[in-house]
Write a protein that holds these residues in place. Structure first.
Motif, PDB file in Angstrom:
ATOM      1  N   TYR A   1     -72.174 -66.794 -21.350  1.00 22.46           N
ATOM      2  CA  TYR A   1     -71.234 -65.914 -22.041  1.00 22.46           C
ATOM      3  C   TYR A   1     -69.938 -65.784 -21.251  1.00 22.46           C
ATOM      4  O   TYR A   1     -68.838 -65.871 -21.818  1.00 22.46           O
ATOM      5  CB  TYR A   1     -71.868 -64.545 -22.262  1.00 22.46           C
ATOM      6  CG  TYR A   1     -70.921 -63.530 -22.870  1.00 22.46           C
ATOM      7  CD1 TYR A   1     -70.560 -63.617 -24.210  1.00 22.46           C
ATOM      8  CD2 TYR A   1     -70.383 -62.497 -22.098  1.00 22.46           C
ATOM      9  CE1 TYR A   1     -69.675 -62.700 -24.776  1.00 22.46           C
ATOM     10  CE2 TYR A   1     -69.508 -61.582 -22.657  1.00 22.46           C
ATOM     11  CZ  TYR A   1     -69.158 -61.688 -23.994  1.00 22.46           C
ATOM     12  OH  TYR A   1     -68.282 -60.785 -24.546  1.00 22.46           O
TER      13      TYR A   1
ATOM     14  N   TYR B   1     -67.427 -67.497 -23.681  1.00 14.94           N
ATOM     15  CA  TYR B   1     -67.226 -66.607 -24.819  1.00 14.94           C
ATOM     16  C   TYR B   1     -66.583 -65.260 -24.489  1.00 14.94           C
ATOM     17  O   TYR B   1     -66.067 -64.602 -25.396  1.00 14.94           O
ATOM     18  CB  TYR B   1     -68.566 -66.347 -25.527  1.00 14.94           C
ATOM     19  CG  TYR B   1     -69.242 -67.612 -25.962  1.00 14.94           C
ATOM     20  CD1 TYR B   1     -68.703 -68.392 -26.968  1.00 14.94           C
ATOM     21  CD2 TYR B   1     -70.412 -68.049 -25.347  1.00 14.94           C
ATOM     22  CE1 TYR B   1     -69.305 -69.582 -27.371  1.00 14.94           C
ATOM     23  CE2 TYR B   1     -71.030 -69.233 -25.733  1.00 14.94           C
ATOM     24  CZ  TYR B   1     -70.471 -69.990 -26.739  1.00 14.94           C
ATOM     25  OH  TYR B   1     -71.068 -71.157 -27.121  1.00 14.94           O
ATOM     26  N   ARG B   2     -66.613 -64.809 -23.262  1.00 14.47           N
ATOM     27  CA  ARG B   2     -66.039 -63.501 -22.958  1.00 14.47           C
ATOM     28  C   ARG B   2     -64.562 -63.486 -23.319  1.00 14.47           C
ATOM     29  O   ARG B   2     -63.791 -64.324 -22.847  1.00 14.47           O
ATOM     30  CB  ARG B   2     -66.225 -63.145 -21.482  1.00 14.47           C
ATOM     31  CG  ARG B   2     -65.749 -61.720 -21.158  1.00 14.47           C
ATOM     32  CD  ARG B   2     -65.996 -61.359 -19.699  1.00 14.47           C
ATOM     33  NE  ARG B   2     -67.409 -61.247 -19.411  1.00 14.47           N
ATOM     34  CZ  ARG B   2     -68.158 -60.195 -19.704  1.00 14.47           C
ATOM     35  NH1 ARG B   2     -67.616 -59.156 -20.313  1.00 14.47           N
ATOM     36  NH2 ARG B   2     -69.446 -60.177 -19.389  1.00 14.47           N
TER      37      ARG B   2
ATOM     38  N   CYS C   1     -73.378 -64.970 -33.741  1.00 13.11           N
ATOM     39  CA  CYS C   1     -73.495 -64.239 -32.486  1.00 13.11           C
ATOM     40  C   CYS C   1     -74.189 -62.908 -32.744  1.00 13.11           C
ATOM     41  O   CYS C   1     -74.274 -62.440 -33.875  1.00 13.11           O
ATOM     42  CB  CYS C   1     -72.128 -64.017 -31.836  1.00 13.11           C
ATOM     43  SG  CYS C   1     -71.069 -62.837 -32.710  1.00 13.11           S
TER      44      CYS C   1
ATOM     45  N   TYR D   1     -74.406 -67.570 -29.610  1.00 13.06           N
ATOM     46  CA  TYR D   1     -74.322 -66.902 -28.316  1.00 13.06           C
ATOM     47  C   TYR D   1     -74.655 -65.423 -28.466  1.00 13.06           C
ATOM     48  O   TYR D   1     -74.572 -64.851 -29.563  1.00 13.06           O
ATOM     49  CB  TYR D   1     -72.937 -67.090 -27.671  1.00 13.06           C
ATOM     50  CG  TYR D   1     -71.817 -66.245 -28.240  1.00 13.06           C
ATOM     51  CD1 TYR D   1     -71.479 -65.010 -27.668  1.00 13.06           C
ATOM     52  CD2 TYR D   1     -71.067 -66.678 -29.333  1.00 13.06           C
ATOM     53  CE1 TYR D   1     -70.450 -64.243 -28.171  1.00 13.06           C
ATOM     54  CE2 TYR D   1     -70.029 -65.909 -29.836  1.00 13.06           C
ATOM     55  CZ  TYR D   1     -69.724 -64.697 -29.250  1.00 13.06           C
ATOM     56  OH  TYR D   1     -68.705 -63.927 -29.747  1.00 13.06           O
TER      57      TYR D   1
ATOM     58  N   ILE E   1     -74.098 -61.421 -26.760  1.00 12.41           N
ATOM     59  CA  ILE E   1     -73.244 -60.577 -25.937  1.00 12.41           C
ATOM     60  C   ILE E   1     -74.131 -59.683 -25.089  1.00 12.41           C
ATOM     61  O   ILE E   1     -74.905 -58.876 -25.626  1.00 12.41           O
ATOM     62  CB  ILE E   1     -72.291 -59.717 -26.799  1.00 12.41           C
ATOM     63  CG1 ILE E   1     -71.317 -60.604 -27.568  1.00 12.41           C
ATOM     64  CG2 ILE E   1     -71.525 -58.722 -25.939  1.00 12.41           C
ATOM     65  CD1 ILE E   1     -71.759 -61.003 -28.939  1.00 12.41           C
TER      66      ILE E   1
END
Length: 336
Positions: free
Chosen positions: A79, A83-84, A280, A309, A311
């Motif tokens: 992440y 993706y952050r 997600c 993904y 979180i």
């Protein structure tokens, strides 16, 4: 130039002076380049050949005996790596224009009444330009105002466009509860409300999309058309997107709700393959739990290429859905 270092050592009463040669060692550079780095600058002045004893005393003798107390950097998660969101990704910036939010009404042959939607136009919108379009869907208890009121889509979209992460596009945020006005949908988990959401595919295809094509200069091909949403809207995005692969090239689902017919998540026999599909979810979601991961696993089993993904610590809220919108938008309209 070779440097000579004079070391003065007092040895008891003899007062003997020993002169030795030594070389200064450079410290190893820290592995994390984001921290403040310490560097050693060599003295290039040929006239300054001496240093004080405190600069080099014990360098050779003690270096091997000094334990390395530097803790290794923790390994970054998937992440964090991919993706952050960037810092302040959903905050307004002084250097960015955020376009205009326009409320529209269109007649729906599906529900036999006028229906409402919100449109986010990009900054500098011009009727002489043709724009891609993203249909952004709300959750089971929301309306066309839910994303605008709580989800920061105008800020996220404006920042991504300004940073060159996505081309300028028009976002359409409809009310996806497609039912006649007299229908009682007060029980949001009841059959009337759920059926109204499932009916939206007809309203979208037959009424809203034709309205947009007539009133705004938008592309109507799948290469420039995307659909995404949160929770119930995420589930409907998957359902509608996979039923209309000839229309939608990009499909995104943020914490998609249960009740999806997973048989739809299959490209077998289809003439169309999505350019990009993303799911997600927060790994601490207390509402849909692991349902989104189940959808991911079905697509893996069916050989559907997609991004999945989670979180860390994310729950069923706009913290996750803003994150999902950001990651979805920055990856679309790049395949044509």
């Amino acid at each position: 130039m070779r440097k000579y270092v004079t070391i003065l050592l007092s040895l008891g009463l003899c007062g003997s002076i020993l002169i030795g040669c030594g070389s200064a060692k450079k410290d190893n550079a820290p592995t994390d380049t984001t921290d403040t780095e310490q560097t050693v600058t060599e003295d290039t002045d040929s006239t300054n050949e001496d240093t004080t004893a405190s600069d080099t005393t014990g360098t050779e003798d003690t270096a091997s005996d000094t334990p390395d107390t530097t803790e290794p950097e923790p390994e970054k998660s998937e992440y964090d790596l991919y993706y952050r969101p960037s810092y302040k990704f959903k905050q307004k910036r002084k250097d960015v224009g955020y376009g205009e939010i326009v409320g529209i009404e269109y007649y729906s042959t599906t529900t036999q009444c006028d229906r409402k939607a919100n449109i986010i136009l990009p900054d500098g919108y011009s009727e002489d330009t043709t724009y891609p379009v993203v249909y952004l869907l709300h959750g089971i208890g929301g309306s066309e105002n839910e994303w605008i009121r709580e989800g920061k889509p105008q800020e996220i979209i404006g920042n991504l466009i300004a940073d060159g992460e996505v081309v300028p596009f028009i976002a359409v945020i409809p009310n996806i509860r497609a039912t006649a006005p007299e229908t009682d949908t007060s029980d949001i988990y009841g059959a009337n409300n759920v059926n109204a959401f499932d009916n939206f595919i007809n309203d979208l295809r037959d009424d809203l999309m034709p309205y947009m094509a007539e009133h705004y200069n938008i592309y109507t091909d799948r290469e420039h058309t995307a659909i995404c949403g949160l929770s119930m809207g995420g589930m409907e995005s998957l359902s509608i997107g996979f039923q209309m692969l000839d229309t939608f090239g990009y499909i995104g689902a943020f914490s998609p709700a249960p009740s999806l017919n997973t048989a739809l998540l299959n490209l077998s026999g289809s003439d169309y393959i999505p350019y990009f599909v993303m799911i997600c979810n927060g790994d601490a979601d207390e509402v849909v739990h692991n349902i989104p991961k189940d959808y991911h696993n079905v697509m893996v089993m069916n050989g559907v290429e997609h991004v999945w993904y989670e979180i860390p610590g994310g729950k069923h809220n706009f913290g996750v859905w803003n994150d999902g919108l950001y990651n979805f938008l920055k990856r679309i309209f790049k395949y044509v």
